[in-house]
Write a protein that holds these residues in place. Structure first.
Motif, PDB file in Angstrom:
ATOM      1  N   ALA A   1      -3.741  13.639  22.790  1.00 17.62           N
ATOM      2  CA  ALA A   1      -4.824  13.018  22.028  1.00 17.62           C
ATOM      3  C   ALA A   1      -4.210  12.339  20.816  1.00 17.62           C
ATOM      4  N   THR A   2      -4.770  11.190  20.446  1.00 19.51           N
ATOM      5  CA  THR A   2      -4.273  10.428  19.303  1.00 19.51           C
ATOM      6  C   THR A   2      -5.436  10.081  18.396  1.00 19.51           C
ATOM      7  N   PHE A   3      -5.193  10.170  17.083  1.00 22.27           N
ATOM      8  CA  PHE A   3      -6.205   9.813  16.092  1.00 22.27           C
ATOM      9  C   PHE A   3      -5.551   8.896  15.072  1.00 22.27           C
ATOM     10  N   LYS A   4      -6.210   7.778  14.784  1.00 23.85           N
ATOM     11  CA  LYS A   4      -5.696   6.837  13.789  1.00 23.85           C
ATOM     12  C   LYS A   4      -6.555   6.896  12.538  1.00 23.85           C
ATOM     13  N   HIS A   5      -5.893   6.722  11.390  1.00 27.81           N
ATOM     14  CA  HIS A   5      -6.580   6.811  10.104  1.00 27.81           C
ATOM     15  C   HIS A   5      -5.926   5.827   9.139  1.00 27.81           C
ATOM     16  N   GLN A   6      -6.673   5.381   8.149  1.00 23.53           N
ATOM     17  CA  GLN A   6      -6.127   4.471   7.145  1.00 23.53           C
ATOM     18  C   GLN A   6      -6.435   4.997   5.750  1.00 23.53           C
ATOM     19  N   VAL A   7      -5.524   4.679   4.833  1.00 26.40           N
ATOM     20  CA  VAL A   7      -5.719   5.032   3.432  1.00 26.40           C
ATOM     21  C   VAL A   7      -5.327   3.808   2.606  1.00 26.40           C
ATOM     22  N   SER A   8      -6.046   3.595   1.522  1.00 25.15           N
ATOM     23  CA  SER A   8      -5.801   2.434   0.664  1.00 25.15           C
ATOM     24  C   SER A   8      -4.713   2.740  -0.355  1.00 25.15           C
ATOM     25  N   LEU A   9      -3.728   1.846  -0.453  1.00 20.96           N
ATOM     26  CA  LEU A   9      -2.649   1.983  -1.424  1.00 20.96           C
ATOM     27  C   LEU A   9      -2.897   0.955  -2.515  1.00 20.96           C
ATOM     28  N   ARG A  10      -3.297   1.458  -3.703  1.00 19.54           N
ATOM     29  CA  ARG A  10      -3.715   0.619  -4.823  1.00 19.54           C
ATOM     30  C   ARG A  10      -2.827   0.865  -6.039  1.00 19.54           C
ATOM     31  N   PRO A  11      -2.835  -0.077  -6.991  1.00 19.70           N
ATOM     32  CA  PRO A  11      -2.101   0.187  -8.236  1.00 19.70           C
ATOM     33  C   PRO A  11      -2.708   1.376  -8.974  1.00 19.70           C
ATOM     34  N   ALA A  12      -1.876   2.065  -9.740  1.00 16.45           N
ATOM     35  CA  ALA A  12      -2.361   3.229 -10.501  1.00 16.45           C
ATOM     36  C   ALA A  12      -3.362   2.810 -11.565  1.00 16.45           C
ATOM     37  N   THR A  13      -3.227   1.612 -12.098  1.00 16.80           N
ATOM     38  CA  THR A  13      -4.179   1.074 -13.086  1.00 16.80           C
ATOM     39  C   THR A  13      -4.624  -0.293 -12.605  1.00 16.80           C
ATOM     40  N   PRO A  14      -5.805  -0.744 -13.010  1.00 20.10           N
ATOM     41  CA  PRO A  14      -6.282  -2.051 -12.551  1.00 20.10           C
ATOM     42  C   PRO A  14      -5.343  -3.168 -13.010  1.00 20.10           C
ATOM     43  N   LEU A  15      -5.214  -4.189 -12.163  1.00 20.24           N
ATOM     44  CA  LEU A  15      -4.424  -5.353 -12.539  1.00 20.24           C
ATOM     45  C   LEU A  15      -5.179  -6.151 -13.591  1.00 20.24           C
ATOM     46  N   ILE A  16      -4.485  -6.583 -14.615  1.00 19.54           N
ATOM     47  CA  ILE A  16      -5.102  -7.394 -15.676  1.00 19.54           C
ATOM     48  C   ILE A  16      -4.547  -8.808 -15.544  1.00 19.54           C
TER      49      ILE A  16
ATOM     50  N   ALA B   1       4.085   7.510  -0.952  1.00 20.01           N
ATOM     51  CA  ALA B   1       3.687   6.109  -0.944  1.00 20.01           C
ATOM     52  C   ALA B   1       4.810   5.240  -1.479  1.00 20.01           C
ATOM     53  N   GLY B   2       5.002   4.087  -0.841  1.00 21.12           N
ATOM     54  CA  GLY B   2       5.972   3.106  -1.316  1.00 21.12           C
ATOM     55  C   GLY B   2       5.326   2.197  -2.347  1.00 21.12           C
ATOM     56  N   SER B   3       5.942   1.061  -2.580  1.00 15.40           N
ATOM     57  CA  SER B   3       5.435   0.150  -3.612  1.00 15.40           C
ATOM     58  C   SER B   3       4.560  -0.969  -3.058  1.00 15.40           C
ATOM     59  N   GLN B   4       4.550  -1.148  -1.742  1.00 15.49           N
ATOM     60  CA  GLN B   4       3.761  -2.225  -1.128  1.00 15.49           C
ATOM     61  C   GLN B   4       2.286  -1.837  -1.086  1.00 15.49           C
ATOM     62  N   LEU B   5       1.446  -2.621  -1.747  1.00 14.29           N
ATOM     63  CA  LEU B   5       0.006  -2.340  -1.811  1.00 14.29           C
ATOM     64  C   LEU B   5      -0.687  -2.801  -0.526  1.00 14.29           C
ATOM     65  N   GLY B   6      -1.844  -2.215  -0.261  1.00  9.90           N
ATOM     66  CA  GLY B   6      -2.627  -2.597   0.911  1.00  9.90           C
ATOM     67  C   GLY B   6      -3.090  -1.383   1.671  1.00  9.90           C
ATOM     68  N   VAL B   7      -3.399  -1.600   2.940  1.00  7.88           N
ATOM     69  CA  VAL B   7      -3.883  -0.521   3.795  1.00  7.88           C
ATOM     70  C   VAL B   7      -2.695   0.122   4.502  1.00  7.88           C
ATOM     71  N   ALA B   8      -2.572   1.421   4.366  1.00 13.04           N
ATOM     72  CA  ALA B   8      -1.509   2.179   5.029  1.00 13.04           C
ATOM     73  C   ALA B   8      -2.089   2.873   6.257  1.00 13.04           C
ATOM     74  N   ASP B   9      -1.405   2.724   7.375  1.00 17.09           N
ATOM     75  CA  ASP B   9      -1.873   3.300   8.636  1.00 17.09           C
ATOM     76  C   ASP B   9      -1.200   4.640   8.907  1.00 17.09           C
ATOM     77  N   LEU B  10      -1.985   5.558   9.436  1.00 21.37           N
ATOM     78  CA  LEU B  10      -1.492   6.870   9.878  1.00 21.37           C
ATOM     79  C   LEU B  10      -1.918   7.061  11.323  1.00 21.37           C
ATOM     80  N   GLN B  11      -1.039   7.632  12.125  1.00 24.63           N
ATOM     81  CA  GLN B  11      -1.394   7.959  13.504  1.00 24.63           C
ATOM     82  C   GLN B  11      -0.911   9.369  13.800  1.00 24.63           C
ATOM     83  N   PHE B  12      -1.824  10.214  14.240  1.00 25.71           N
ATOM     84  CA  PHE B  12      -1.511  11.589  14.592  1.00 25.71           C
ATOM     85  C   PHE B  12      -1.659  11.746  16.097  1.00 25.71           C
ATOM     86  N   SER B  13      -0.645  12.323  16.732  1.00 21.93           N
ATOM     87  CA  SER B  13      -0.679  12.546  18.170  1.00 21.93           C
ATOM     88  C   SER B  13      -0.376  14.007  18.458  1.00 21.93           C
TER      89      SER B  13
END
Length: 104
Positions: free
Chosen positions: A88-103, A68-80
């Motif tokens: 055949a292609t399958f798309k998936h997403q994973v959430s990239l969040r801070p390790a601790t909650p933002l204060i 994972a890089g440093s840019q937060l948000g939704v990361a897209d994955l595509q498997f072909s």
């Protein structure tokens, strides 16, 4: 694919993907290229394409290592998966969040 629900910046994850051979043909196995593509939030460590030999009626698993890089948000994955004739292609997403909650 098998992925975590969310990841944090700099995390390295192993993503497992299973591919099955459901093609009915006289050959006993099929050669398949399994490829992963990611959005800019993720980097593929190692090969982006795996060559699999899948016996007819069977399933084979493969694993990709992503960082994972440093840019937060939704990361897209595509498997072909492709054998040259069919794909055949399958798309998936994973959430990239801070390790601790933002204060704030």
């Amino acid at each position: 694919p098998t992925t975590p629900v969310f990841i944090a910046p700099s995390d390295e994850i192993h993503v497992g993907v299973n591919v099955s051979n459901q093609i009915e043909n006289p050959k006993s196995s099929t050669e398949v290229d399994l490829t992963v593509k990611t959005s800019e939030q993720l980097e593929v460590l190692g090969d982006k394409t795996k060559k699999l030999t899948i016996p007819q009626g069977r399933e084979i698993g493969a694993s990709f290592v992503l960082k994972a890089g440093s840019q937060l948000g939704v990361a897209d994955l595509q498997f072909s998966a492709s054998n040259g004739k069919e794909s055949a292609t399958f798309k998936h997403q994973v959430s990239l969040r801070p390790a601790t909650p933002l204060i704030t």
